[in-house]
Design a protein around this motif. Structure first.
Motif, mmCIF file in Angstrom:
data_model
loop_
_atom_site.group_PDB
_atom_site.id
_atom_site.type_symbol
_atom_site.label_atom_id
_atom_site.label_comp_id
_atom_site.label_asym_id
_atom_site.label_seq_id
_atom_site.Cartn_x
_atom_site.Cartn_y
_atom_site.Cartn_z
ATOM 1 N N ARG A 532 0.802 -1.212 0.000
ATOM 2 C CA ARG A 532 0.000 0.000 0.000
ATOM 3 C C ARG A 532 0.847 1.279 0.000
ATOM 4 O O ARG A 532 0.301 2.372 -0.003
ATOM 5 C CB ARG A 532 -0.949 0.017 1.209
ATOM 6 N N MET A 561 -4.988 10.939 2.121
ATOM 7 C CA MET A 561 -5.357 9.944 1.118
ATOM 8 C C MET A 561 -4.607 8.632 1.342
ATOM 9 O O MET A 561 -5.203 7.540 1.282
ATOM 10 C CB MET A 561 -5.044 10.484 -0.277
ATOM 11 N N TRP A 562 -3.288 8.730 1.636
ATOM 12 C CA TRP A 562 -2.487 7.522 1.864
ATOM 13 C C TRP A 562 -2.927 6.794 3.141
ATOM 14 O O TRP A 562 -3.019 5.563 3.156
ATOM 15 C CB TRP A 562 -1.008 7.875 1.940
ATOM 16 N N ASP A 564 -5.851 6.857 4.489
ATOM 17 C CA ASP A 564 -7.152 6.238 4.242
ATOM 18 C C ASP A 564 -7.003 4.916 3.505
ATOM 19 O O ASP A 564 -7.702 3.930 3.805
ATOM 20 C CB ASP A 564 -8.055 7.195 3.441
ATOM 21 N N LYS A 565 -6.084 4.904 2.520
ATOM 22 C CA LYS A 565 -5.846 3.659 1.786
ATOM 23 C C LYS A 565 -5.354 2.556 2.729
ATOM 24 O O LYS A 565 -5.786 1.406 2.663
ATOM 25 C CB LYS A 565 -4.829 3.888 0.673
ATOM 26 N N VAL A 568 -8.233 1.378 5.059
ATOM 27 C CA VAL A 568 -9.192 0.504 4.368
ATOM 28 C C VAL A 568 -8.581 -0.860 4.106
ATOM 29 O O VAL A 568 -9.237 -1.898 4.271
ATOM 30 C CB VAL A 568 -9.652 1.163 3.055
ATOM 31 N N SER A 569 -7.306 -0.891 3.690
ATOM 32 C CA SER A 569 -6.654 -2.158 3.391
ATOM 33 C C SER A 569 -6.563 -3.049 4.633
ATOM 34 O O SER A 569 -6.827 -4.248 4.570
ATOM 35 C CB SER A 569 -5.260 -1.892 2.836
ATOM 36 N N GLU A 694 -13.469 11.032 -2.913
ATOM 37 C CA GLU A 694 -13.868 10.692 -1.548
ATOM 38 C C GLU A 694 -15.342 11.037 -1.287
ATOM 39 O O GLU A 694 -16.055 10.288 -0.613
ATOM 40 C CB GLU A 694 -12.989 11.436 -0.541
ATOM 41 N N SER A 766 -4.013 1.680 -11.739
ATOM 42 C CA SER A 766 -4.489 1.288 -10.408
ATOM 43 C C SER A 766 -6.007 1.176 -10.384
ATOM 44 O O SER A 766 -6.575 0.295 -9.728
ATOM 45 C CB SER A 766 -4.015 2.310 -9.373
ATOM 46 N N GLN A 770 -8.421 -2.346 -9.345
ATOM 47 C CA GLN A 770 -9.141 -2.389 -8.067
ATOM 48 C C GLN A 770 -10.216 -3.462 -8.077
ATOM 49 O O GLN A 770 -10.444 -4.154 -7.098
ATOM 50 C CB GLN A 770 -9.748 -1.009 -7.768
#
Length: 889
Positions: A532, A561-562, A564-565, A568-569, A694, A766, A770
């Motif tokens: 990630r 943003m990073w 959040d990624k 979520v992951s 978002e 990317s 997804q």
């Protein structure tokens, strides 16, 4: 009998005197034969030399004319017929003249490449800024091309260029339209001074001559040495070479006396097969025989020296016989010692090589062959650099040889290459051996393989700096790497972000399912963190369920943003030993330099923020300082303002052309959205697109972009421009989840009276990866409609080629990050080359983004890139400016 003479010596010496007399007689006869054969050989060598020289000159001239003729033919065949009138010059000059300049730069023999129209006026030329616009309708070669019924290449006589004042030969080819009507000529101007330099480089002696003449009128084109008034002057009909060529001979050799200077010469000539020229080289007969006179003197001198040598040899014979017995005894003793040394050399466990004074290998042992794979036959005569691995720097080699020259010895550890190309570390010793006069006689190198020792050392180093469970950096390694990242950030005035990550409710899983399951879960968390983040970022495990991520060179606005990624992951279900486990994470963030510029401050502040995240309900991200909070508020403010911005038409589109490499034509336009905020000015897409994604605003914004871009294309089509140009539009990952997207696009195409091939849709790598199954389905429906599809920013994500090859796309867009340093960075060049080759093997075309220089364009052309995009051709332009740009093309 003399007391000191023995009968055996007396009777041995007498036959030798007789043999010496016989040898002198034989040598005398041999010298006579050599003098006679030398005379005939001198004449034969002169004939062969002149033939070889004329053949070489003819081959060079023929090759040059072929290359230039190919340039002229290709230029004439590919010349746009609609550009053959003066009114078209402003439009076509920027396209045609750079191509002419590019051709000219590849051929030093060419001093000009031009197009003249049917009236003889110069329309297009190389170096157009300095070339005078002359008219050549009075030139014979122009008249000949005009009345010629075919498109063959013709040559002018030698003329003085009106442009440069130099002697030139003009090669021309007529340009005709589809009906055969004469439109003009393409002319290639051959600079005869270049060929004159070639003639000067050929050694034909002081009285030799070199000529290049025409075969149609036998006029002189070039002469060496030069003679005023001879150029374009023809030979008489009775000239021997003229008679031979008229009789059908294409090559030959003759000896005759030149009329101009009465010097006898051996002449060789050779006719060009495809062009109206022949070359001629003459060697003066007196100079040819001069070498025989020198050889005669040399042979006589050698004979006298040989006679003196035989006399001296007889005198030395007695002395040699006496010393021979002593030498044999000494050799016997030395032979036994050498055998012992040879056994030690061959059976040594160390690899040994011996070089001579010039550092060429003369001997190696069996251990050398076992370690390197090179036998004595492979290595003999080679420089030890054949074992170079490429890892040792020139400075290290310089230090090594300095030690050898100063101390006569060097020892150290370096990397070496085996014959199969594999590398291995060795411990090497080099010693110098001196001979008589203190001169270097040999170098002796011995070495052993230390691969196992180094592997053990590296394993110890790895264990000291990595977490044994996950393989991530441990606390010790994190401290050093974070310290280095901070130093680089301070130097380059960049930001870094420290993410302190703690798993929520991990202890419950560890206690209920056991430590083995907990360890497997930690390994999976580590894997998700690694995929990630970027390769330049740092991921470490502090211990237990605590992890740290360092985002280097990061824009503070992009940190959310990073994180959040990552959040979520980590929140997705884990399948561990048939258990479906759900574990979230609490993340605290500290930024440098806002929250501190040293390791302790950043780690402490990130840790405090993480605990704040746990106190806020877990499974969330908390930032430590106020500035990041203000940035978050600004993002919220932009999110609220987006709907009003769409209603108030604050969004605008800019368009950037994509150019076909082969033709130089614009084939499509990429629509790029910009936000013209009334207070904040022009907001770039990287600021508001993530917020739009978002908040879900990306869907209405994407529909607006589709509608506006197609509407603009329809307007241009109605105005008679961009009639063959596609419109390229980017799709976001959210739009790819819209099942009704193909129908929506189809309705918009009908609304604006456009067809599916007029549209090209781009998705990022990317985004495509997804949800590959849904993406493949929607893209398949779009392709079935006839819409062109492309993968944007290819190479920057972590896509799976197994999914990529299933996507129904037409082309790949190579990311600008690989193009930026392509002519300097071999890694970028290799990535571009591999991507283009892979794409072509999948029948996909390739677009290179970010092309800013001619060098990048030319390099991509050599790799086979199909389409180019970048500031070299045009920056993204508003609709009105782009319309003016299109009309100027």
């Amino acid at each position: 009998m003399h007391p000191s003479s023995s009968p055996s010596t007396h009777y041995t010496f007498r036959p030798l005197v007789a043999v010496t007399g016989l040898a002198v007689t034989v040598v005398g006869m041999l010298l006579g034969y050599l003098l006679w054969s030398g005379y005939t050989e001198a004449l034969r060598a002169a004939d062969t030399n002149s033939r070889n020289l004329v053949w070489m000159l003819e081959s060079r001239l023929d090759t040059t004319l072929r290359r230039v003729e190919t340039v002229v033919e290709v230029t004439a065949d590919t010349f746009p017929r609609e550009a053959a009138i003066k009114q078209a010059v402003p439009r076509y000059a920027p396209l045609i003249e750079p191509k002419l300049d590019a051709q000219l730069s590849r051929f030093p023999e060419l001093s000009g490449l031009r197009f003249y129209d049917a009236a003889g006026d110069l329309l297009y030329t190389t170096a157009s800024a300095t070339s005078p616009r002359i008219n050549i309708k009075d030139r014979p070669y122009f008249k000949q091309s005009r009345i010629s019924a075919n498109t063959t290449t013709t040559f002018s006589k030698v003329i003085v260029s009106r442009v440069s004042g130099r002697k030139v030969l003009v090669m021309t080819r007529p340009v005709r339209d589809a009906n055969g009507d004469f439109l003009g000529i393409i002319s290639g101007v051959l600079d005869l001074d270049v060929f004159q330099e070639l003639l000067r480089s050929i050694d034909v002696g002081q009285q030799g001559l070199i000529n290049i003449r025409r075969t149609d009128n036998f006029s002189l084109v070039l002469r060496q040495p030069e003679k005023e008034g001879e150029i374009n002057k023809s030979l008489p009909q009775q000239h021997p070479v003229v008679q031979a060529i008229l009789a059908g001979d294409s090559a030959g050799t003759k000896e005759y006396i030149a009329v101009s200077d009465a010097i006898p010469r051996i002449w060789s000539f050779r006719k060009l097969e495809h062009y109206p020229f022949y070359v001629q080289i003459a060697l003066a007969s007196q100079e040819v025989r001069a070498s025989w006179y020198q050889r005669t003197f040399a042979v006589l001198a050698i004979g006298l020296v040989l006679l003196a040598f035989l006399t001296w040899l007889l005198m030395r014979l007695r002395h040699t016989e006496r010393r021979e017995a002593q030498a044999n005894a000494s050799l016997t003793r030395q032979g036994a010692r050498l055998q012992l040394l040879a056994k030690v050399f061959e059976h040594s466990a160390e690899a040994i090589m011996i070089t001579d004074a010039d550092n060429r290998i003369i001997e190696v042992n069996h251990s050398f062959t076992d370690m390197t794979g090179y036998t004595l036959e492979d290595a003999q005569g080679q420089n030890p650099s054949m074992l170079a691995s490429g890892r040792t720097t020139p400075e290290e080699y310089q230090t090594m040889w300095q030690s050898i020259l100063t101390d006569n010895f060097w020892q150290g550890e370096i990397w070496s290459a085996r014959k199969d190309g594999s590398l291995h570390p060795i411990r090497l010793s080099i010693a110098t051996v001196y001979g008589e006069g203190n001169a270097i006689e040999n170098h002796i190198g011995s070495f052993t393989d230390i691969s196992e020792h180094q592997a053990a050392t590296e394993q110890i180093h790895h264990l000291a700096h990595h977490d044994t469970l996950t393989g991530l950096a441990n606390r010790l390694s994190l401290q050093g790497r974070l310290e280095q990242a901070l130093a680089l950030a301070k130097r380059d005035k960049k930001n870094i972000a420290v993410l302190f990550i703690d798993l929520d409710r991990f202890k419950d899983i560890n206690d209920s399912l056991g430590h083995h399951t907990g360890d497997r879960l930690l390994i999976e968390v580590a894997n998700r963190l690694k995929v990630r983040v970027r390769e330049t970022d740092i991921v470490a495990r502090l211990g237990g369920d605590e992890f740290v991520v360092i985002l280097t060179d990061i824009d503070p606005a992009a940190v959310a943003m990073w994180t959040d990624k990552i959040l979520v992951s980590l929140d997705k279900t884990y399948l561990i030993e048939n258990y479906e486990l759900n574990v979230s994470a609490s993340i605290g963030v500290a930024l440098s330099p806002e929250d501190g510029d040293d390791i302790n401050s950043l780690m402490k502040h990130a840790d405090a923020a993480m605990y704040h995240a746990k106190g806020a309900g877990r499974n969330n991200v908390q930032f430590f300082n106020r500035s990041i909070t203000q940035a978050s508020m600004e993002r919220i403010e932009l999110g609220h303002a987006m709907n009003r911005a769409l209603e108030q038409r604050q969004f605008v589109l800019h368009y950037q052309p994509l150019v076909d490499f082969a033709t130089g034509n614009i084939i499509s336009l990429e629509a790029l959205v910009r936000w013209q905020h009334p207070e904040k000015g022009l907001i770039p897409p990287d600021k508001f697109i993530p917020i739009a994604e978002e908040t879900g605003f990306i869907e209405p914004l994407g529909i607006w972009v589709l509608n506006e871009a197609l509407r603009q294309l329809a307007l241009w089509r109605a105005g008679g421009i961009a009639t063959t140009v596609r419109m390229g539009i980017n799709l976001s990952v959210h739009q790819l989840r819209m099942r009704a997207l193909p129908e929506t696009i189809g309705d918009l195409l009908i609304q604006h009276q456009l067809t599916p091939p007029d549209l090209e849709l781009e998705i990022t790598e990317s985004a495509a990866m997804q949800n590959p199954q849904v993406t493949t389905e929607i893209l398949g429906r779009l392709r079935a409609m006839g819409i062109e599809l492309a993968i944007d920013d290819f190479g920057t994500g972590y896509s799976s080629l197994s999914y990529l090859k299933l996507l129904p796309i037409h082309r790949l867009k190579l990311d600008r990050s690989f193009v930026r340093d392509i002519e300097h960075d071999p890694n970028d060049a290799a990535i571009c080359s591999a991507t283009i080759a892979m794409a072509h093997s999948l029948s996909l075309s390739v677009v290179a983004e970010g092309v800013e220089t001619h060098a990048q364009r030319d390099f991509l052309g050599t790799l086979g890139c199909d389409i180019l995009q970048g500031y070299l051709f045009s920056r993204p332009l508003p609709a009105a400016e782009l319309e003016a740009f299109l009309r100027s093309q």
